[in-house]
Structure formats: C-alpha cells, structure tokens
Design an enzyme around this catalytic site. Structure first.
Site, mmCIF file in Angstrom:
data_model
loop_
_atom_site.group_PDB
_atom_site.id
_atom_site.type_symbol
_atom_site.label_atom_id
_atom_site.label_comp_id
_atom_site.label_asym_id
_atom_site.label_seq_id
_atom_site.Cartn_x
_atom_site.Cartn_y
_atom_site.Cartn_z
ATOM 1 N N PHE A 12 0.830 -1.213 0.000
ATOM 2 C CA PHE A 12 0.000 0.000 0.000
ATOM 3 C C PHE A 12 0.867 1.266 0.000
ATOM 4 C CE2 PHE A 12 -2.302 2.701 3.382
ATOM 5 C CZ PHE A 12 -2.886 3.530 2.442
ATOM 6 N N ILE A 13 1.639 1.466 1.039
ATOM 7 C CA ILE A 13 2.422 2.708 1.132
ATOM 8 C C ILE A 13 3.581 2.671 0.135
ATOM 9 C CG2 ILE A 13 3.775 4.194 2.671
ATOM 10 C CD1 ILE A 13 2.023 3.125 4.996
ATOM 11 N N TYR A 143 3.595 -6.784 17.477
ATOM 12 C CA TYR A 143 3.824 -5.874 16.348
ATOM 13 C C TYR A 143 4.453 -4.559 16.820
ATOM 14 C CZ TYR A 143 2.906 -2.807 12.391
ATOM 15 O OH TYR A 143 3.049 -1.907 11.361
HETATM 16 C C1 UD1 Z 1 -1.960 -0.154 14.335
HETATM 17 C C2 UD1 Z 1 -1.231 1.163 14.478
HETATM 18 C C3 UD1 Z 1 -1.015 1.759 13.085
HETATM 19 C C4 UD1 Z 1 -0.329 0.755 12.196
HETATM 20 C C5 UD1 Z 1 -1.143 -0.527 12.110
HETATM 21 C C6 UD1 Z 1 -0.450 -1.585 11.268
HETATM 22 C C7 UD1 Z 1 -2.055 2.027 16.622
HETATM 23 C C8 UD1 Z 1 -2.808 3.104 17.295
HETATM 24 N N1 UD1 Z 1 -2.017 2.088 15.280
HETATM 25 O O1 UD1 Z 1 -3.232 0.119 13.812
HETATM 26 O O2 UD1 Z 1 -0.255 2.938 13.204
HETATM 27 O O3 UD1 Z 1 -0.206 1.306 10.946
HETATM 28 O O4 UD1 Z 1 -1.295 -1.033 13.434
HETATM 29 O O5 UD1 Z 1 -1.213 -2.738 11.162
HETATM 30 O O6 UD1 Z 1 -1.493 1.161 17.238
HETATM 31 N N2 UD1 Z 1 -11.394 -2.693 14.072
HETATM 32 C C9 UD1 Z 1 -12.752 -3.006 14.133
HETATM 33 N N3 UD1 Z 1 -13.272 -3.828 13.181
HETATM 34 C C10 UD1 Z 1 -12.521 -4.366 12.170
HETATM 35 C C11 UD1 Z 1 -11.142 -4.043 12.105
HETATM 36 C C12 UD1 Z 1 -10.607 -3.205 13.080
HETATM 37 O O7 UD1 Z 1 -13.446 -2.547 15.032
HETATM 38 O O8 UD1 Z 1 -13.080 -5.110 11.353
HETATM 39 C C13 UD1 Z 1 -10.838 -1.771 15.077
HETATM 40 C C14 UD1 Z 1 -9.612 -2.299 15.809
HETATM 41 O O9 UD1 Z 1 -9.982 -3.099 16.911
HETATM 42 C C15 UD1 Z 1 -8.946 -0.981 16.208
HETATM 43 C C16 UD1 Z 1 -9.300 -0.019 15.070
HETATM 44 O O10 UD1 Z 1 -10.400 -0.608 14.403
HETATM 45 O O11 UD1 Z 1 -9.468 -0.489 17.420
HETATM 46 C C17 UD1 Z 1 -8.174 0.172 14.078
HETATM 47 O O12 UD1 Z 1 -7.698 -1.106 13.701
HETATM 48 P P1 UD1 Z 1 -6.660 -1.312 12.504
HETATM 49 O O13 UD1 Z 1 -7.121 -0.588 11.313
HETATM 50 O O14 UD1 Z 1 -6.384 -2.765 12.409
HETATM 51 O O15 UD1 Z 1 -5.382 -0.518 12.986
HETATM 52 P P2 UD1 Z 1 -4.592 -0.436 14.407
HETATM 53 O O16 UD1 Z 1 -4.403 -1.776 14.993
HETATM 54 O O17 UD1 Z 1 -5.189 0.658 15.211
#
Ligand code: UD1
Length: 322
Positions: A12-13, A143
C-alpha cells in the site's frame, strides 16, 4: 536523478511512494516478496521501475537490492497488531530480522539515508495526549515491539556507523490500494469493502476507541521531505506522521455509511487483544524539522478513498476491474 530502493514497493504505502517518485523522474528499484504486496499496485509504472522479487529476510537479496542506491525507503513489513498476537513469529522475522538486514545491506552498500516506516503503536496506552516523540514507548503487542525494535536499530546505526536514518511513526495510514479483504486489513479499507458488498461490519469493543487516521498522501510527503531534509535536523530521529486529529470508530463508521449510502448499524464484538485504546499525535516535530504539513483532511481522505474503492468494486462486478 537520485536512486531509490523501496522495500515493500508493491504494498500500500510502498506503491504510492513508487508511483510518486517515478512521476517525479527519479530512478526506483522496487523490492517485494509479494506475500502481501500485489503487482497490480504497480500497474502504470511497471516499465519504469527496476522490479525485483526478493525478501528482506534474505540477506543476499536485500544486499543485491541496496547496491548502487542513494536512498532506501524501508516500507516492507508484515503488518497488523492482531496477526502478530495470533502468530508472532512470522512478523518478528520480517519486522525485526528483516529490518536488521536492510540496515546492514544499506551500510555495506554506502547508502546515504534510510527512511523507516515506524508505527504509532509504540506509544501503547500510557496517559497523555497528544502523543509526543519524547514519551517513553509502552508497546502492547508483538507488532508494536517489532516496529519499535526497528526504530532502535535505526537510531543505533546512525550513532554507531553514521548511517543517516529517519523513523516516521505512521498513525493509521489509509487510502486507495490498502488491502480490503484480509482479516488483517486496516479498518477503513475493511469497512468500505464490507459496506460496498452490503455486509454488516463489526466494531471490536464499544467503538469509542480513537485513531489519528491519516491519508496516504501525508505519508508520501513525509518520506520525500525526510529524504531531502538536512541530516542535522533528521538523522537518528523519530517523527510522528499523522493528521493531528482523533476520530472514534463509531464516528468513522457513520461518515463511511453516509458516503456509501449504507443503512445498517454496526454489530459489536469483543475488543481485540493488543489494541491501543486511543491515538492522537503531536506533529510539531515533523513540521519543524522538514515542513511536514498534512494537506488532505480526514473527511477529504475518506471521500477519495471511498470513491476509489467504489470504482474498483464496480469495475470488478462488471468484469473489467481487479
Ligand atoms: C496499528 C497502528 C497503526 C499501524 C497498524 C499496522 C495504533 C494506534 N495504530 O493500527 O499505526 O499502521 O497497526 O497494522 O497502534 N477494528 C474493528 N473492526 C474491524 C477491524 C478493526 O473494530 O473489522 C478496530 C480495531 O480493533 C482498532 C481499530 O479498528 O481499534 C483500528 O484497527 P486497525 O485498522 O487494524 O489498525 P490499528 O491496529 O489501530
């Protein structure tokens, strides 16, 4: 014309960086093992990049890829907090051993500067917002540990060997070309695809967790600025790369549902292990060091992203797209 190696260039990036640099007339060597990266992401520039299938876990392959390069933009990684919780070994190997191999190869090849894709997950759940680079990291997941270890290696290679390294702590980057259909996909791409398919997305937890969602263009700009900035301002340092705003998942869901004319409510599931509760960055260090300025707002980023996935999805349904 400078020579750039992009690791993870079909991701992606990485692919955004590749397209941007090629359009600017730079020479790009694109390295990817195509485990999560896709050739499709490089369509349009395939004849203008030196594309190499190779793995950062393999010292010979990354060694050969670094030869003759001025800059390395190290984006290759096995991402996802939940993937690392479920199965830590593969991401450990790619993210820590792979990053070490990149640094060693860059040092031996005499590369001028390495810019590294670090992660906001380093901050964990400590008190104090916005997050400032001087805070002591408190990683919560394998991670986060892996990405933080990469930062420490980057800084150490600057201190010990004088290899210029810059760590960009990305805060939830989103935009076109993010993989939408893996269980480990970023939430934005995942929700958009689910809504386009008429499937009901699941929010893990109460949805009040916040993220500093950042449009891809900002990450691209930051990389290019970090390459150009004087070493005295950036070498051996860590910078937050974010939008500087916090949006909850519930709020994000509502904006996406509106943009996609989707009328089902979210379903709620248990919170994810290793999840950070809240995330919001102070971006003043990057602003001061290299003029970083996130130009695309959260809302505009969402609009562009939704439009892109909509066009891909429509084309796919008509049999003309990916
Ligand atoms: C984390 C890092 C981010 C990094 C990424 C790489 C943090 C704050 N951010 O992202 O900088 O680029 O890892 O993988 O640590 N969620 C749902 N439903 C879904 C999928 C996700 O509710 O179907 C929620 C997750 O539980 C989370 C949020 O959405 O609370 C974001 O999740 P995601 O997009 O996977 O990224 P992070 O884990 O926050």
């Amino acid at each position: 014309m400078a020579k750039y190696l992009i690791t993870g260039a079909a991701g992606f990036i990485g692919s955004w960086l590749a397209h941007t640099l090629v359009e600017q007339g730079e020479q790009v060597r694109a390295l990817d093992n195509f485990i999560t990266g896709q050739r499709q992401n490089l369509v349009g520039i395939l004849d203008r990049v030196d594309l190499r299938e190779g793995d950062i876990r393999n010292q010979d392959e990354i060694g050969a890829a670094c030869e003759g390069m001025d800059y390395v933009l190290h984006q290759a990684a096995l991402p996802s907090v939940p993937r690392s919780v479920k199965d830590p070994e593969p991401s450990h190997t790619s993210n820590i051993d792979g990053t070490f191999n990149v640094l060693e190869a860059a040092r031996q090849a005499g590369v001028k500067r390495v810019v590294y894709a670090a992660s906001s997950s380093a901050y964990g759940n400590q008190p104090g917002f916005p997050r400032v680079e001087t805070m002591v990291p408190q990683p919560l997941s394998p991670y986060a540990v892996q990405k933080l270890t990469g930062e420490l290696y980057m800084q150490t290679y600057w201190r010990v060997y004088g290899l210029e390294t810059v760590c960009l702590r990305y805060f939830n980057i989103f935009g076109p070309r993010q993989v939408p259909d893996s269980p480990y996909s970023g939430v934005m791409a995942r929700f958009i695809l689910q809504m386009l398919r008429g499937e009901q997305p699941t929010i893990f937890g109460d949805g009040e967790q916040g993220r500093d969602f950042t449009y891809i263009q900002s990450a691209v700009d930051a990389n290019l600025q970090a390459v150009q900035a004087p070493a005295a301002q950036v070498a051996g340092q860590v910078f937050n790369i974010a939008c500087g705003e916090r949006h909850t998942l519930n709020e994000t869901y509502d904006v996406l549902a509106k943009l996609l004319d989707f009328h089902q409510p979210a379903q709620y599931g248990p919170p994810r292990a290793g999840d950070v509760r809240d995330s919001l960055a102070d971006i003043s260090a990057a602003r001061a060091a290299f003029g970083y300025d996130p130009k695309i707002s959260f809302e505009e980023g969402l609009r562009r992203t939704v439009e892109w996935y909509r066009s891909q999805y429509t084309a796919a349904n008509e049999g003309t797209g990916v």
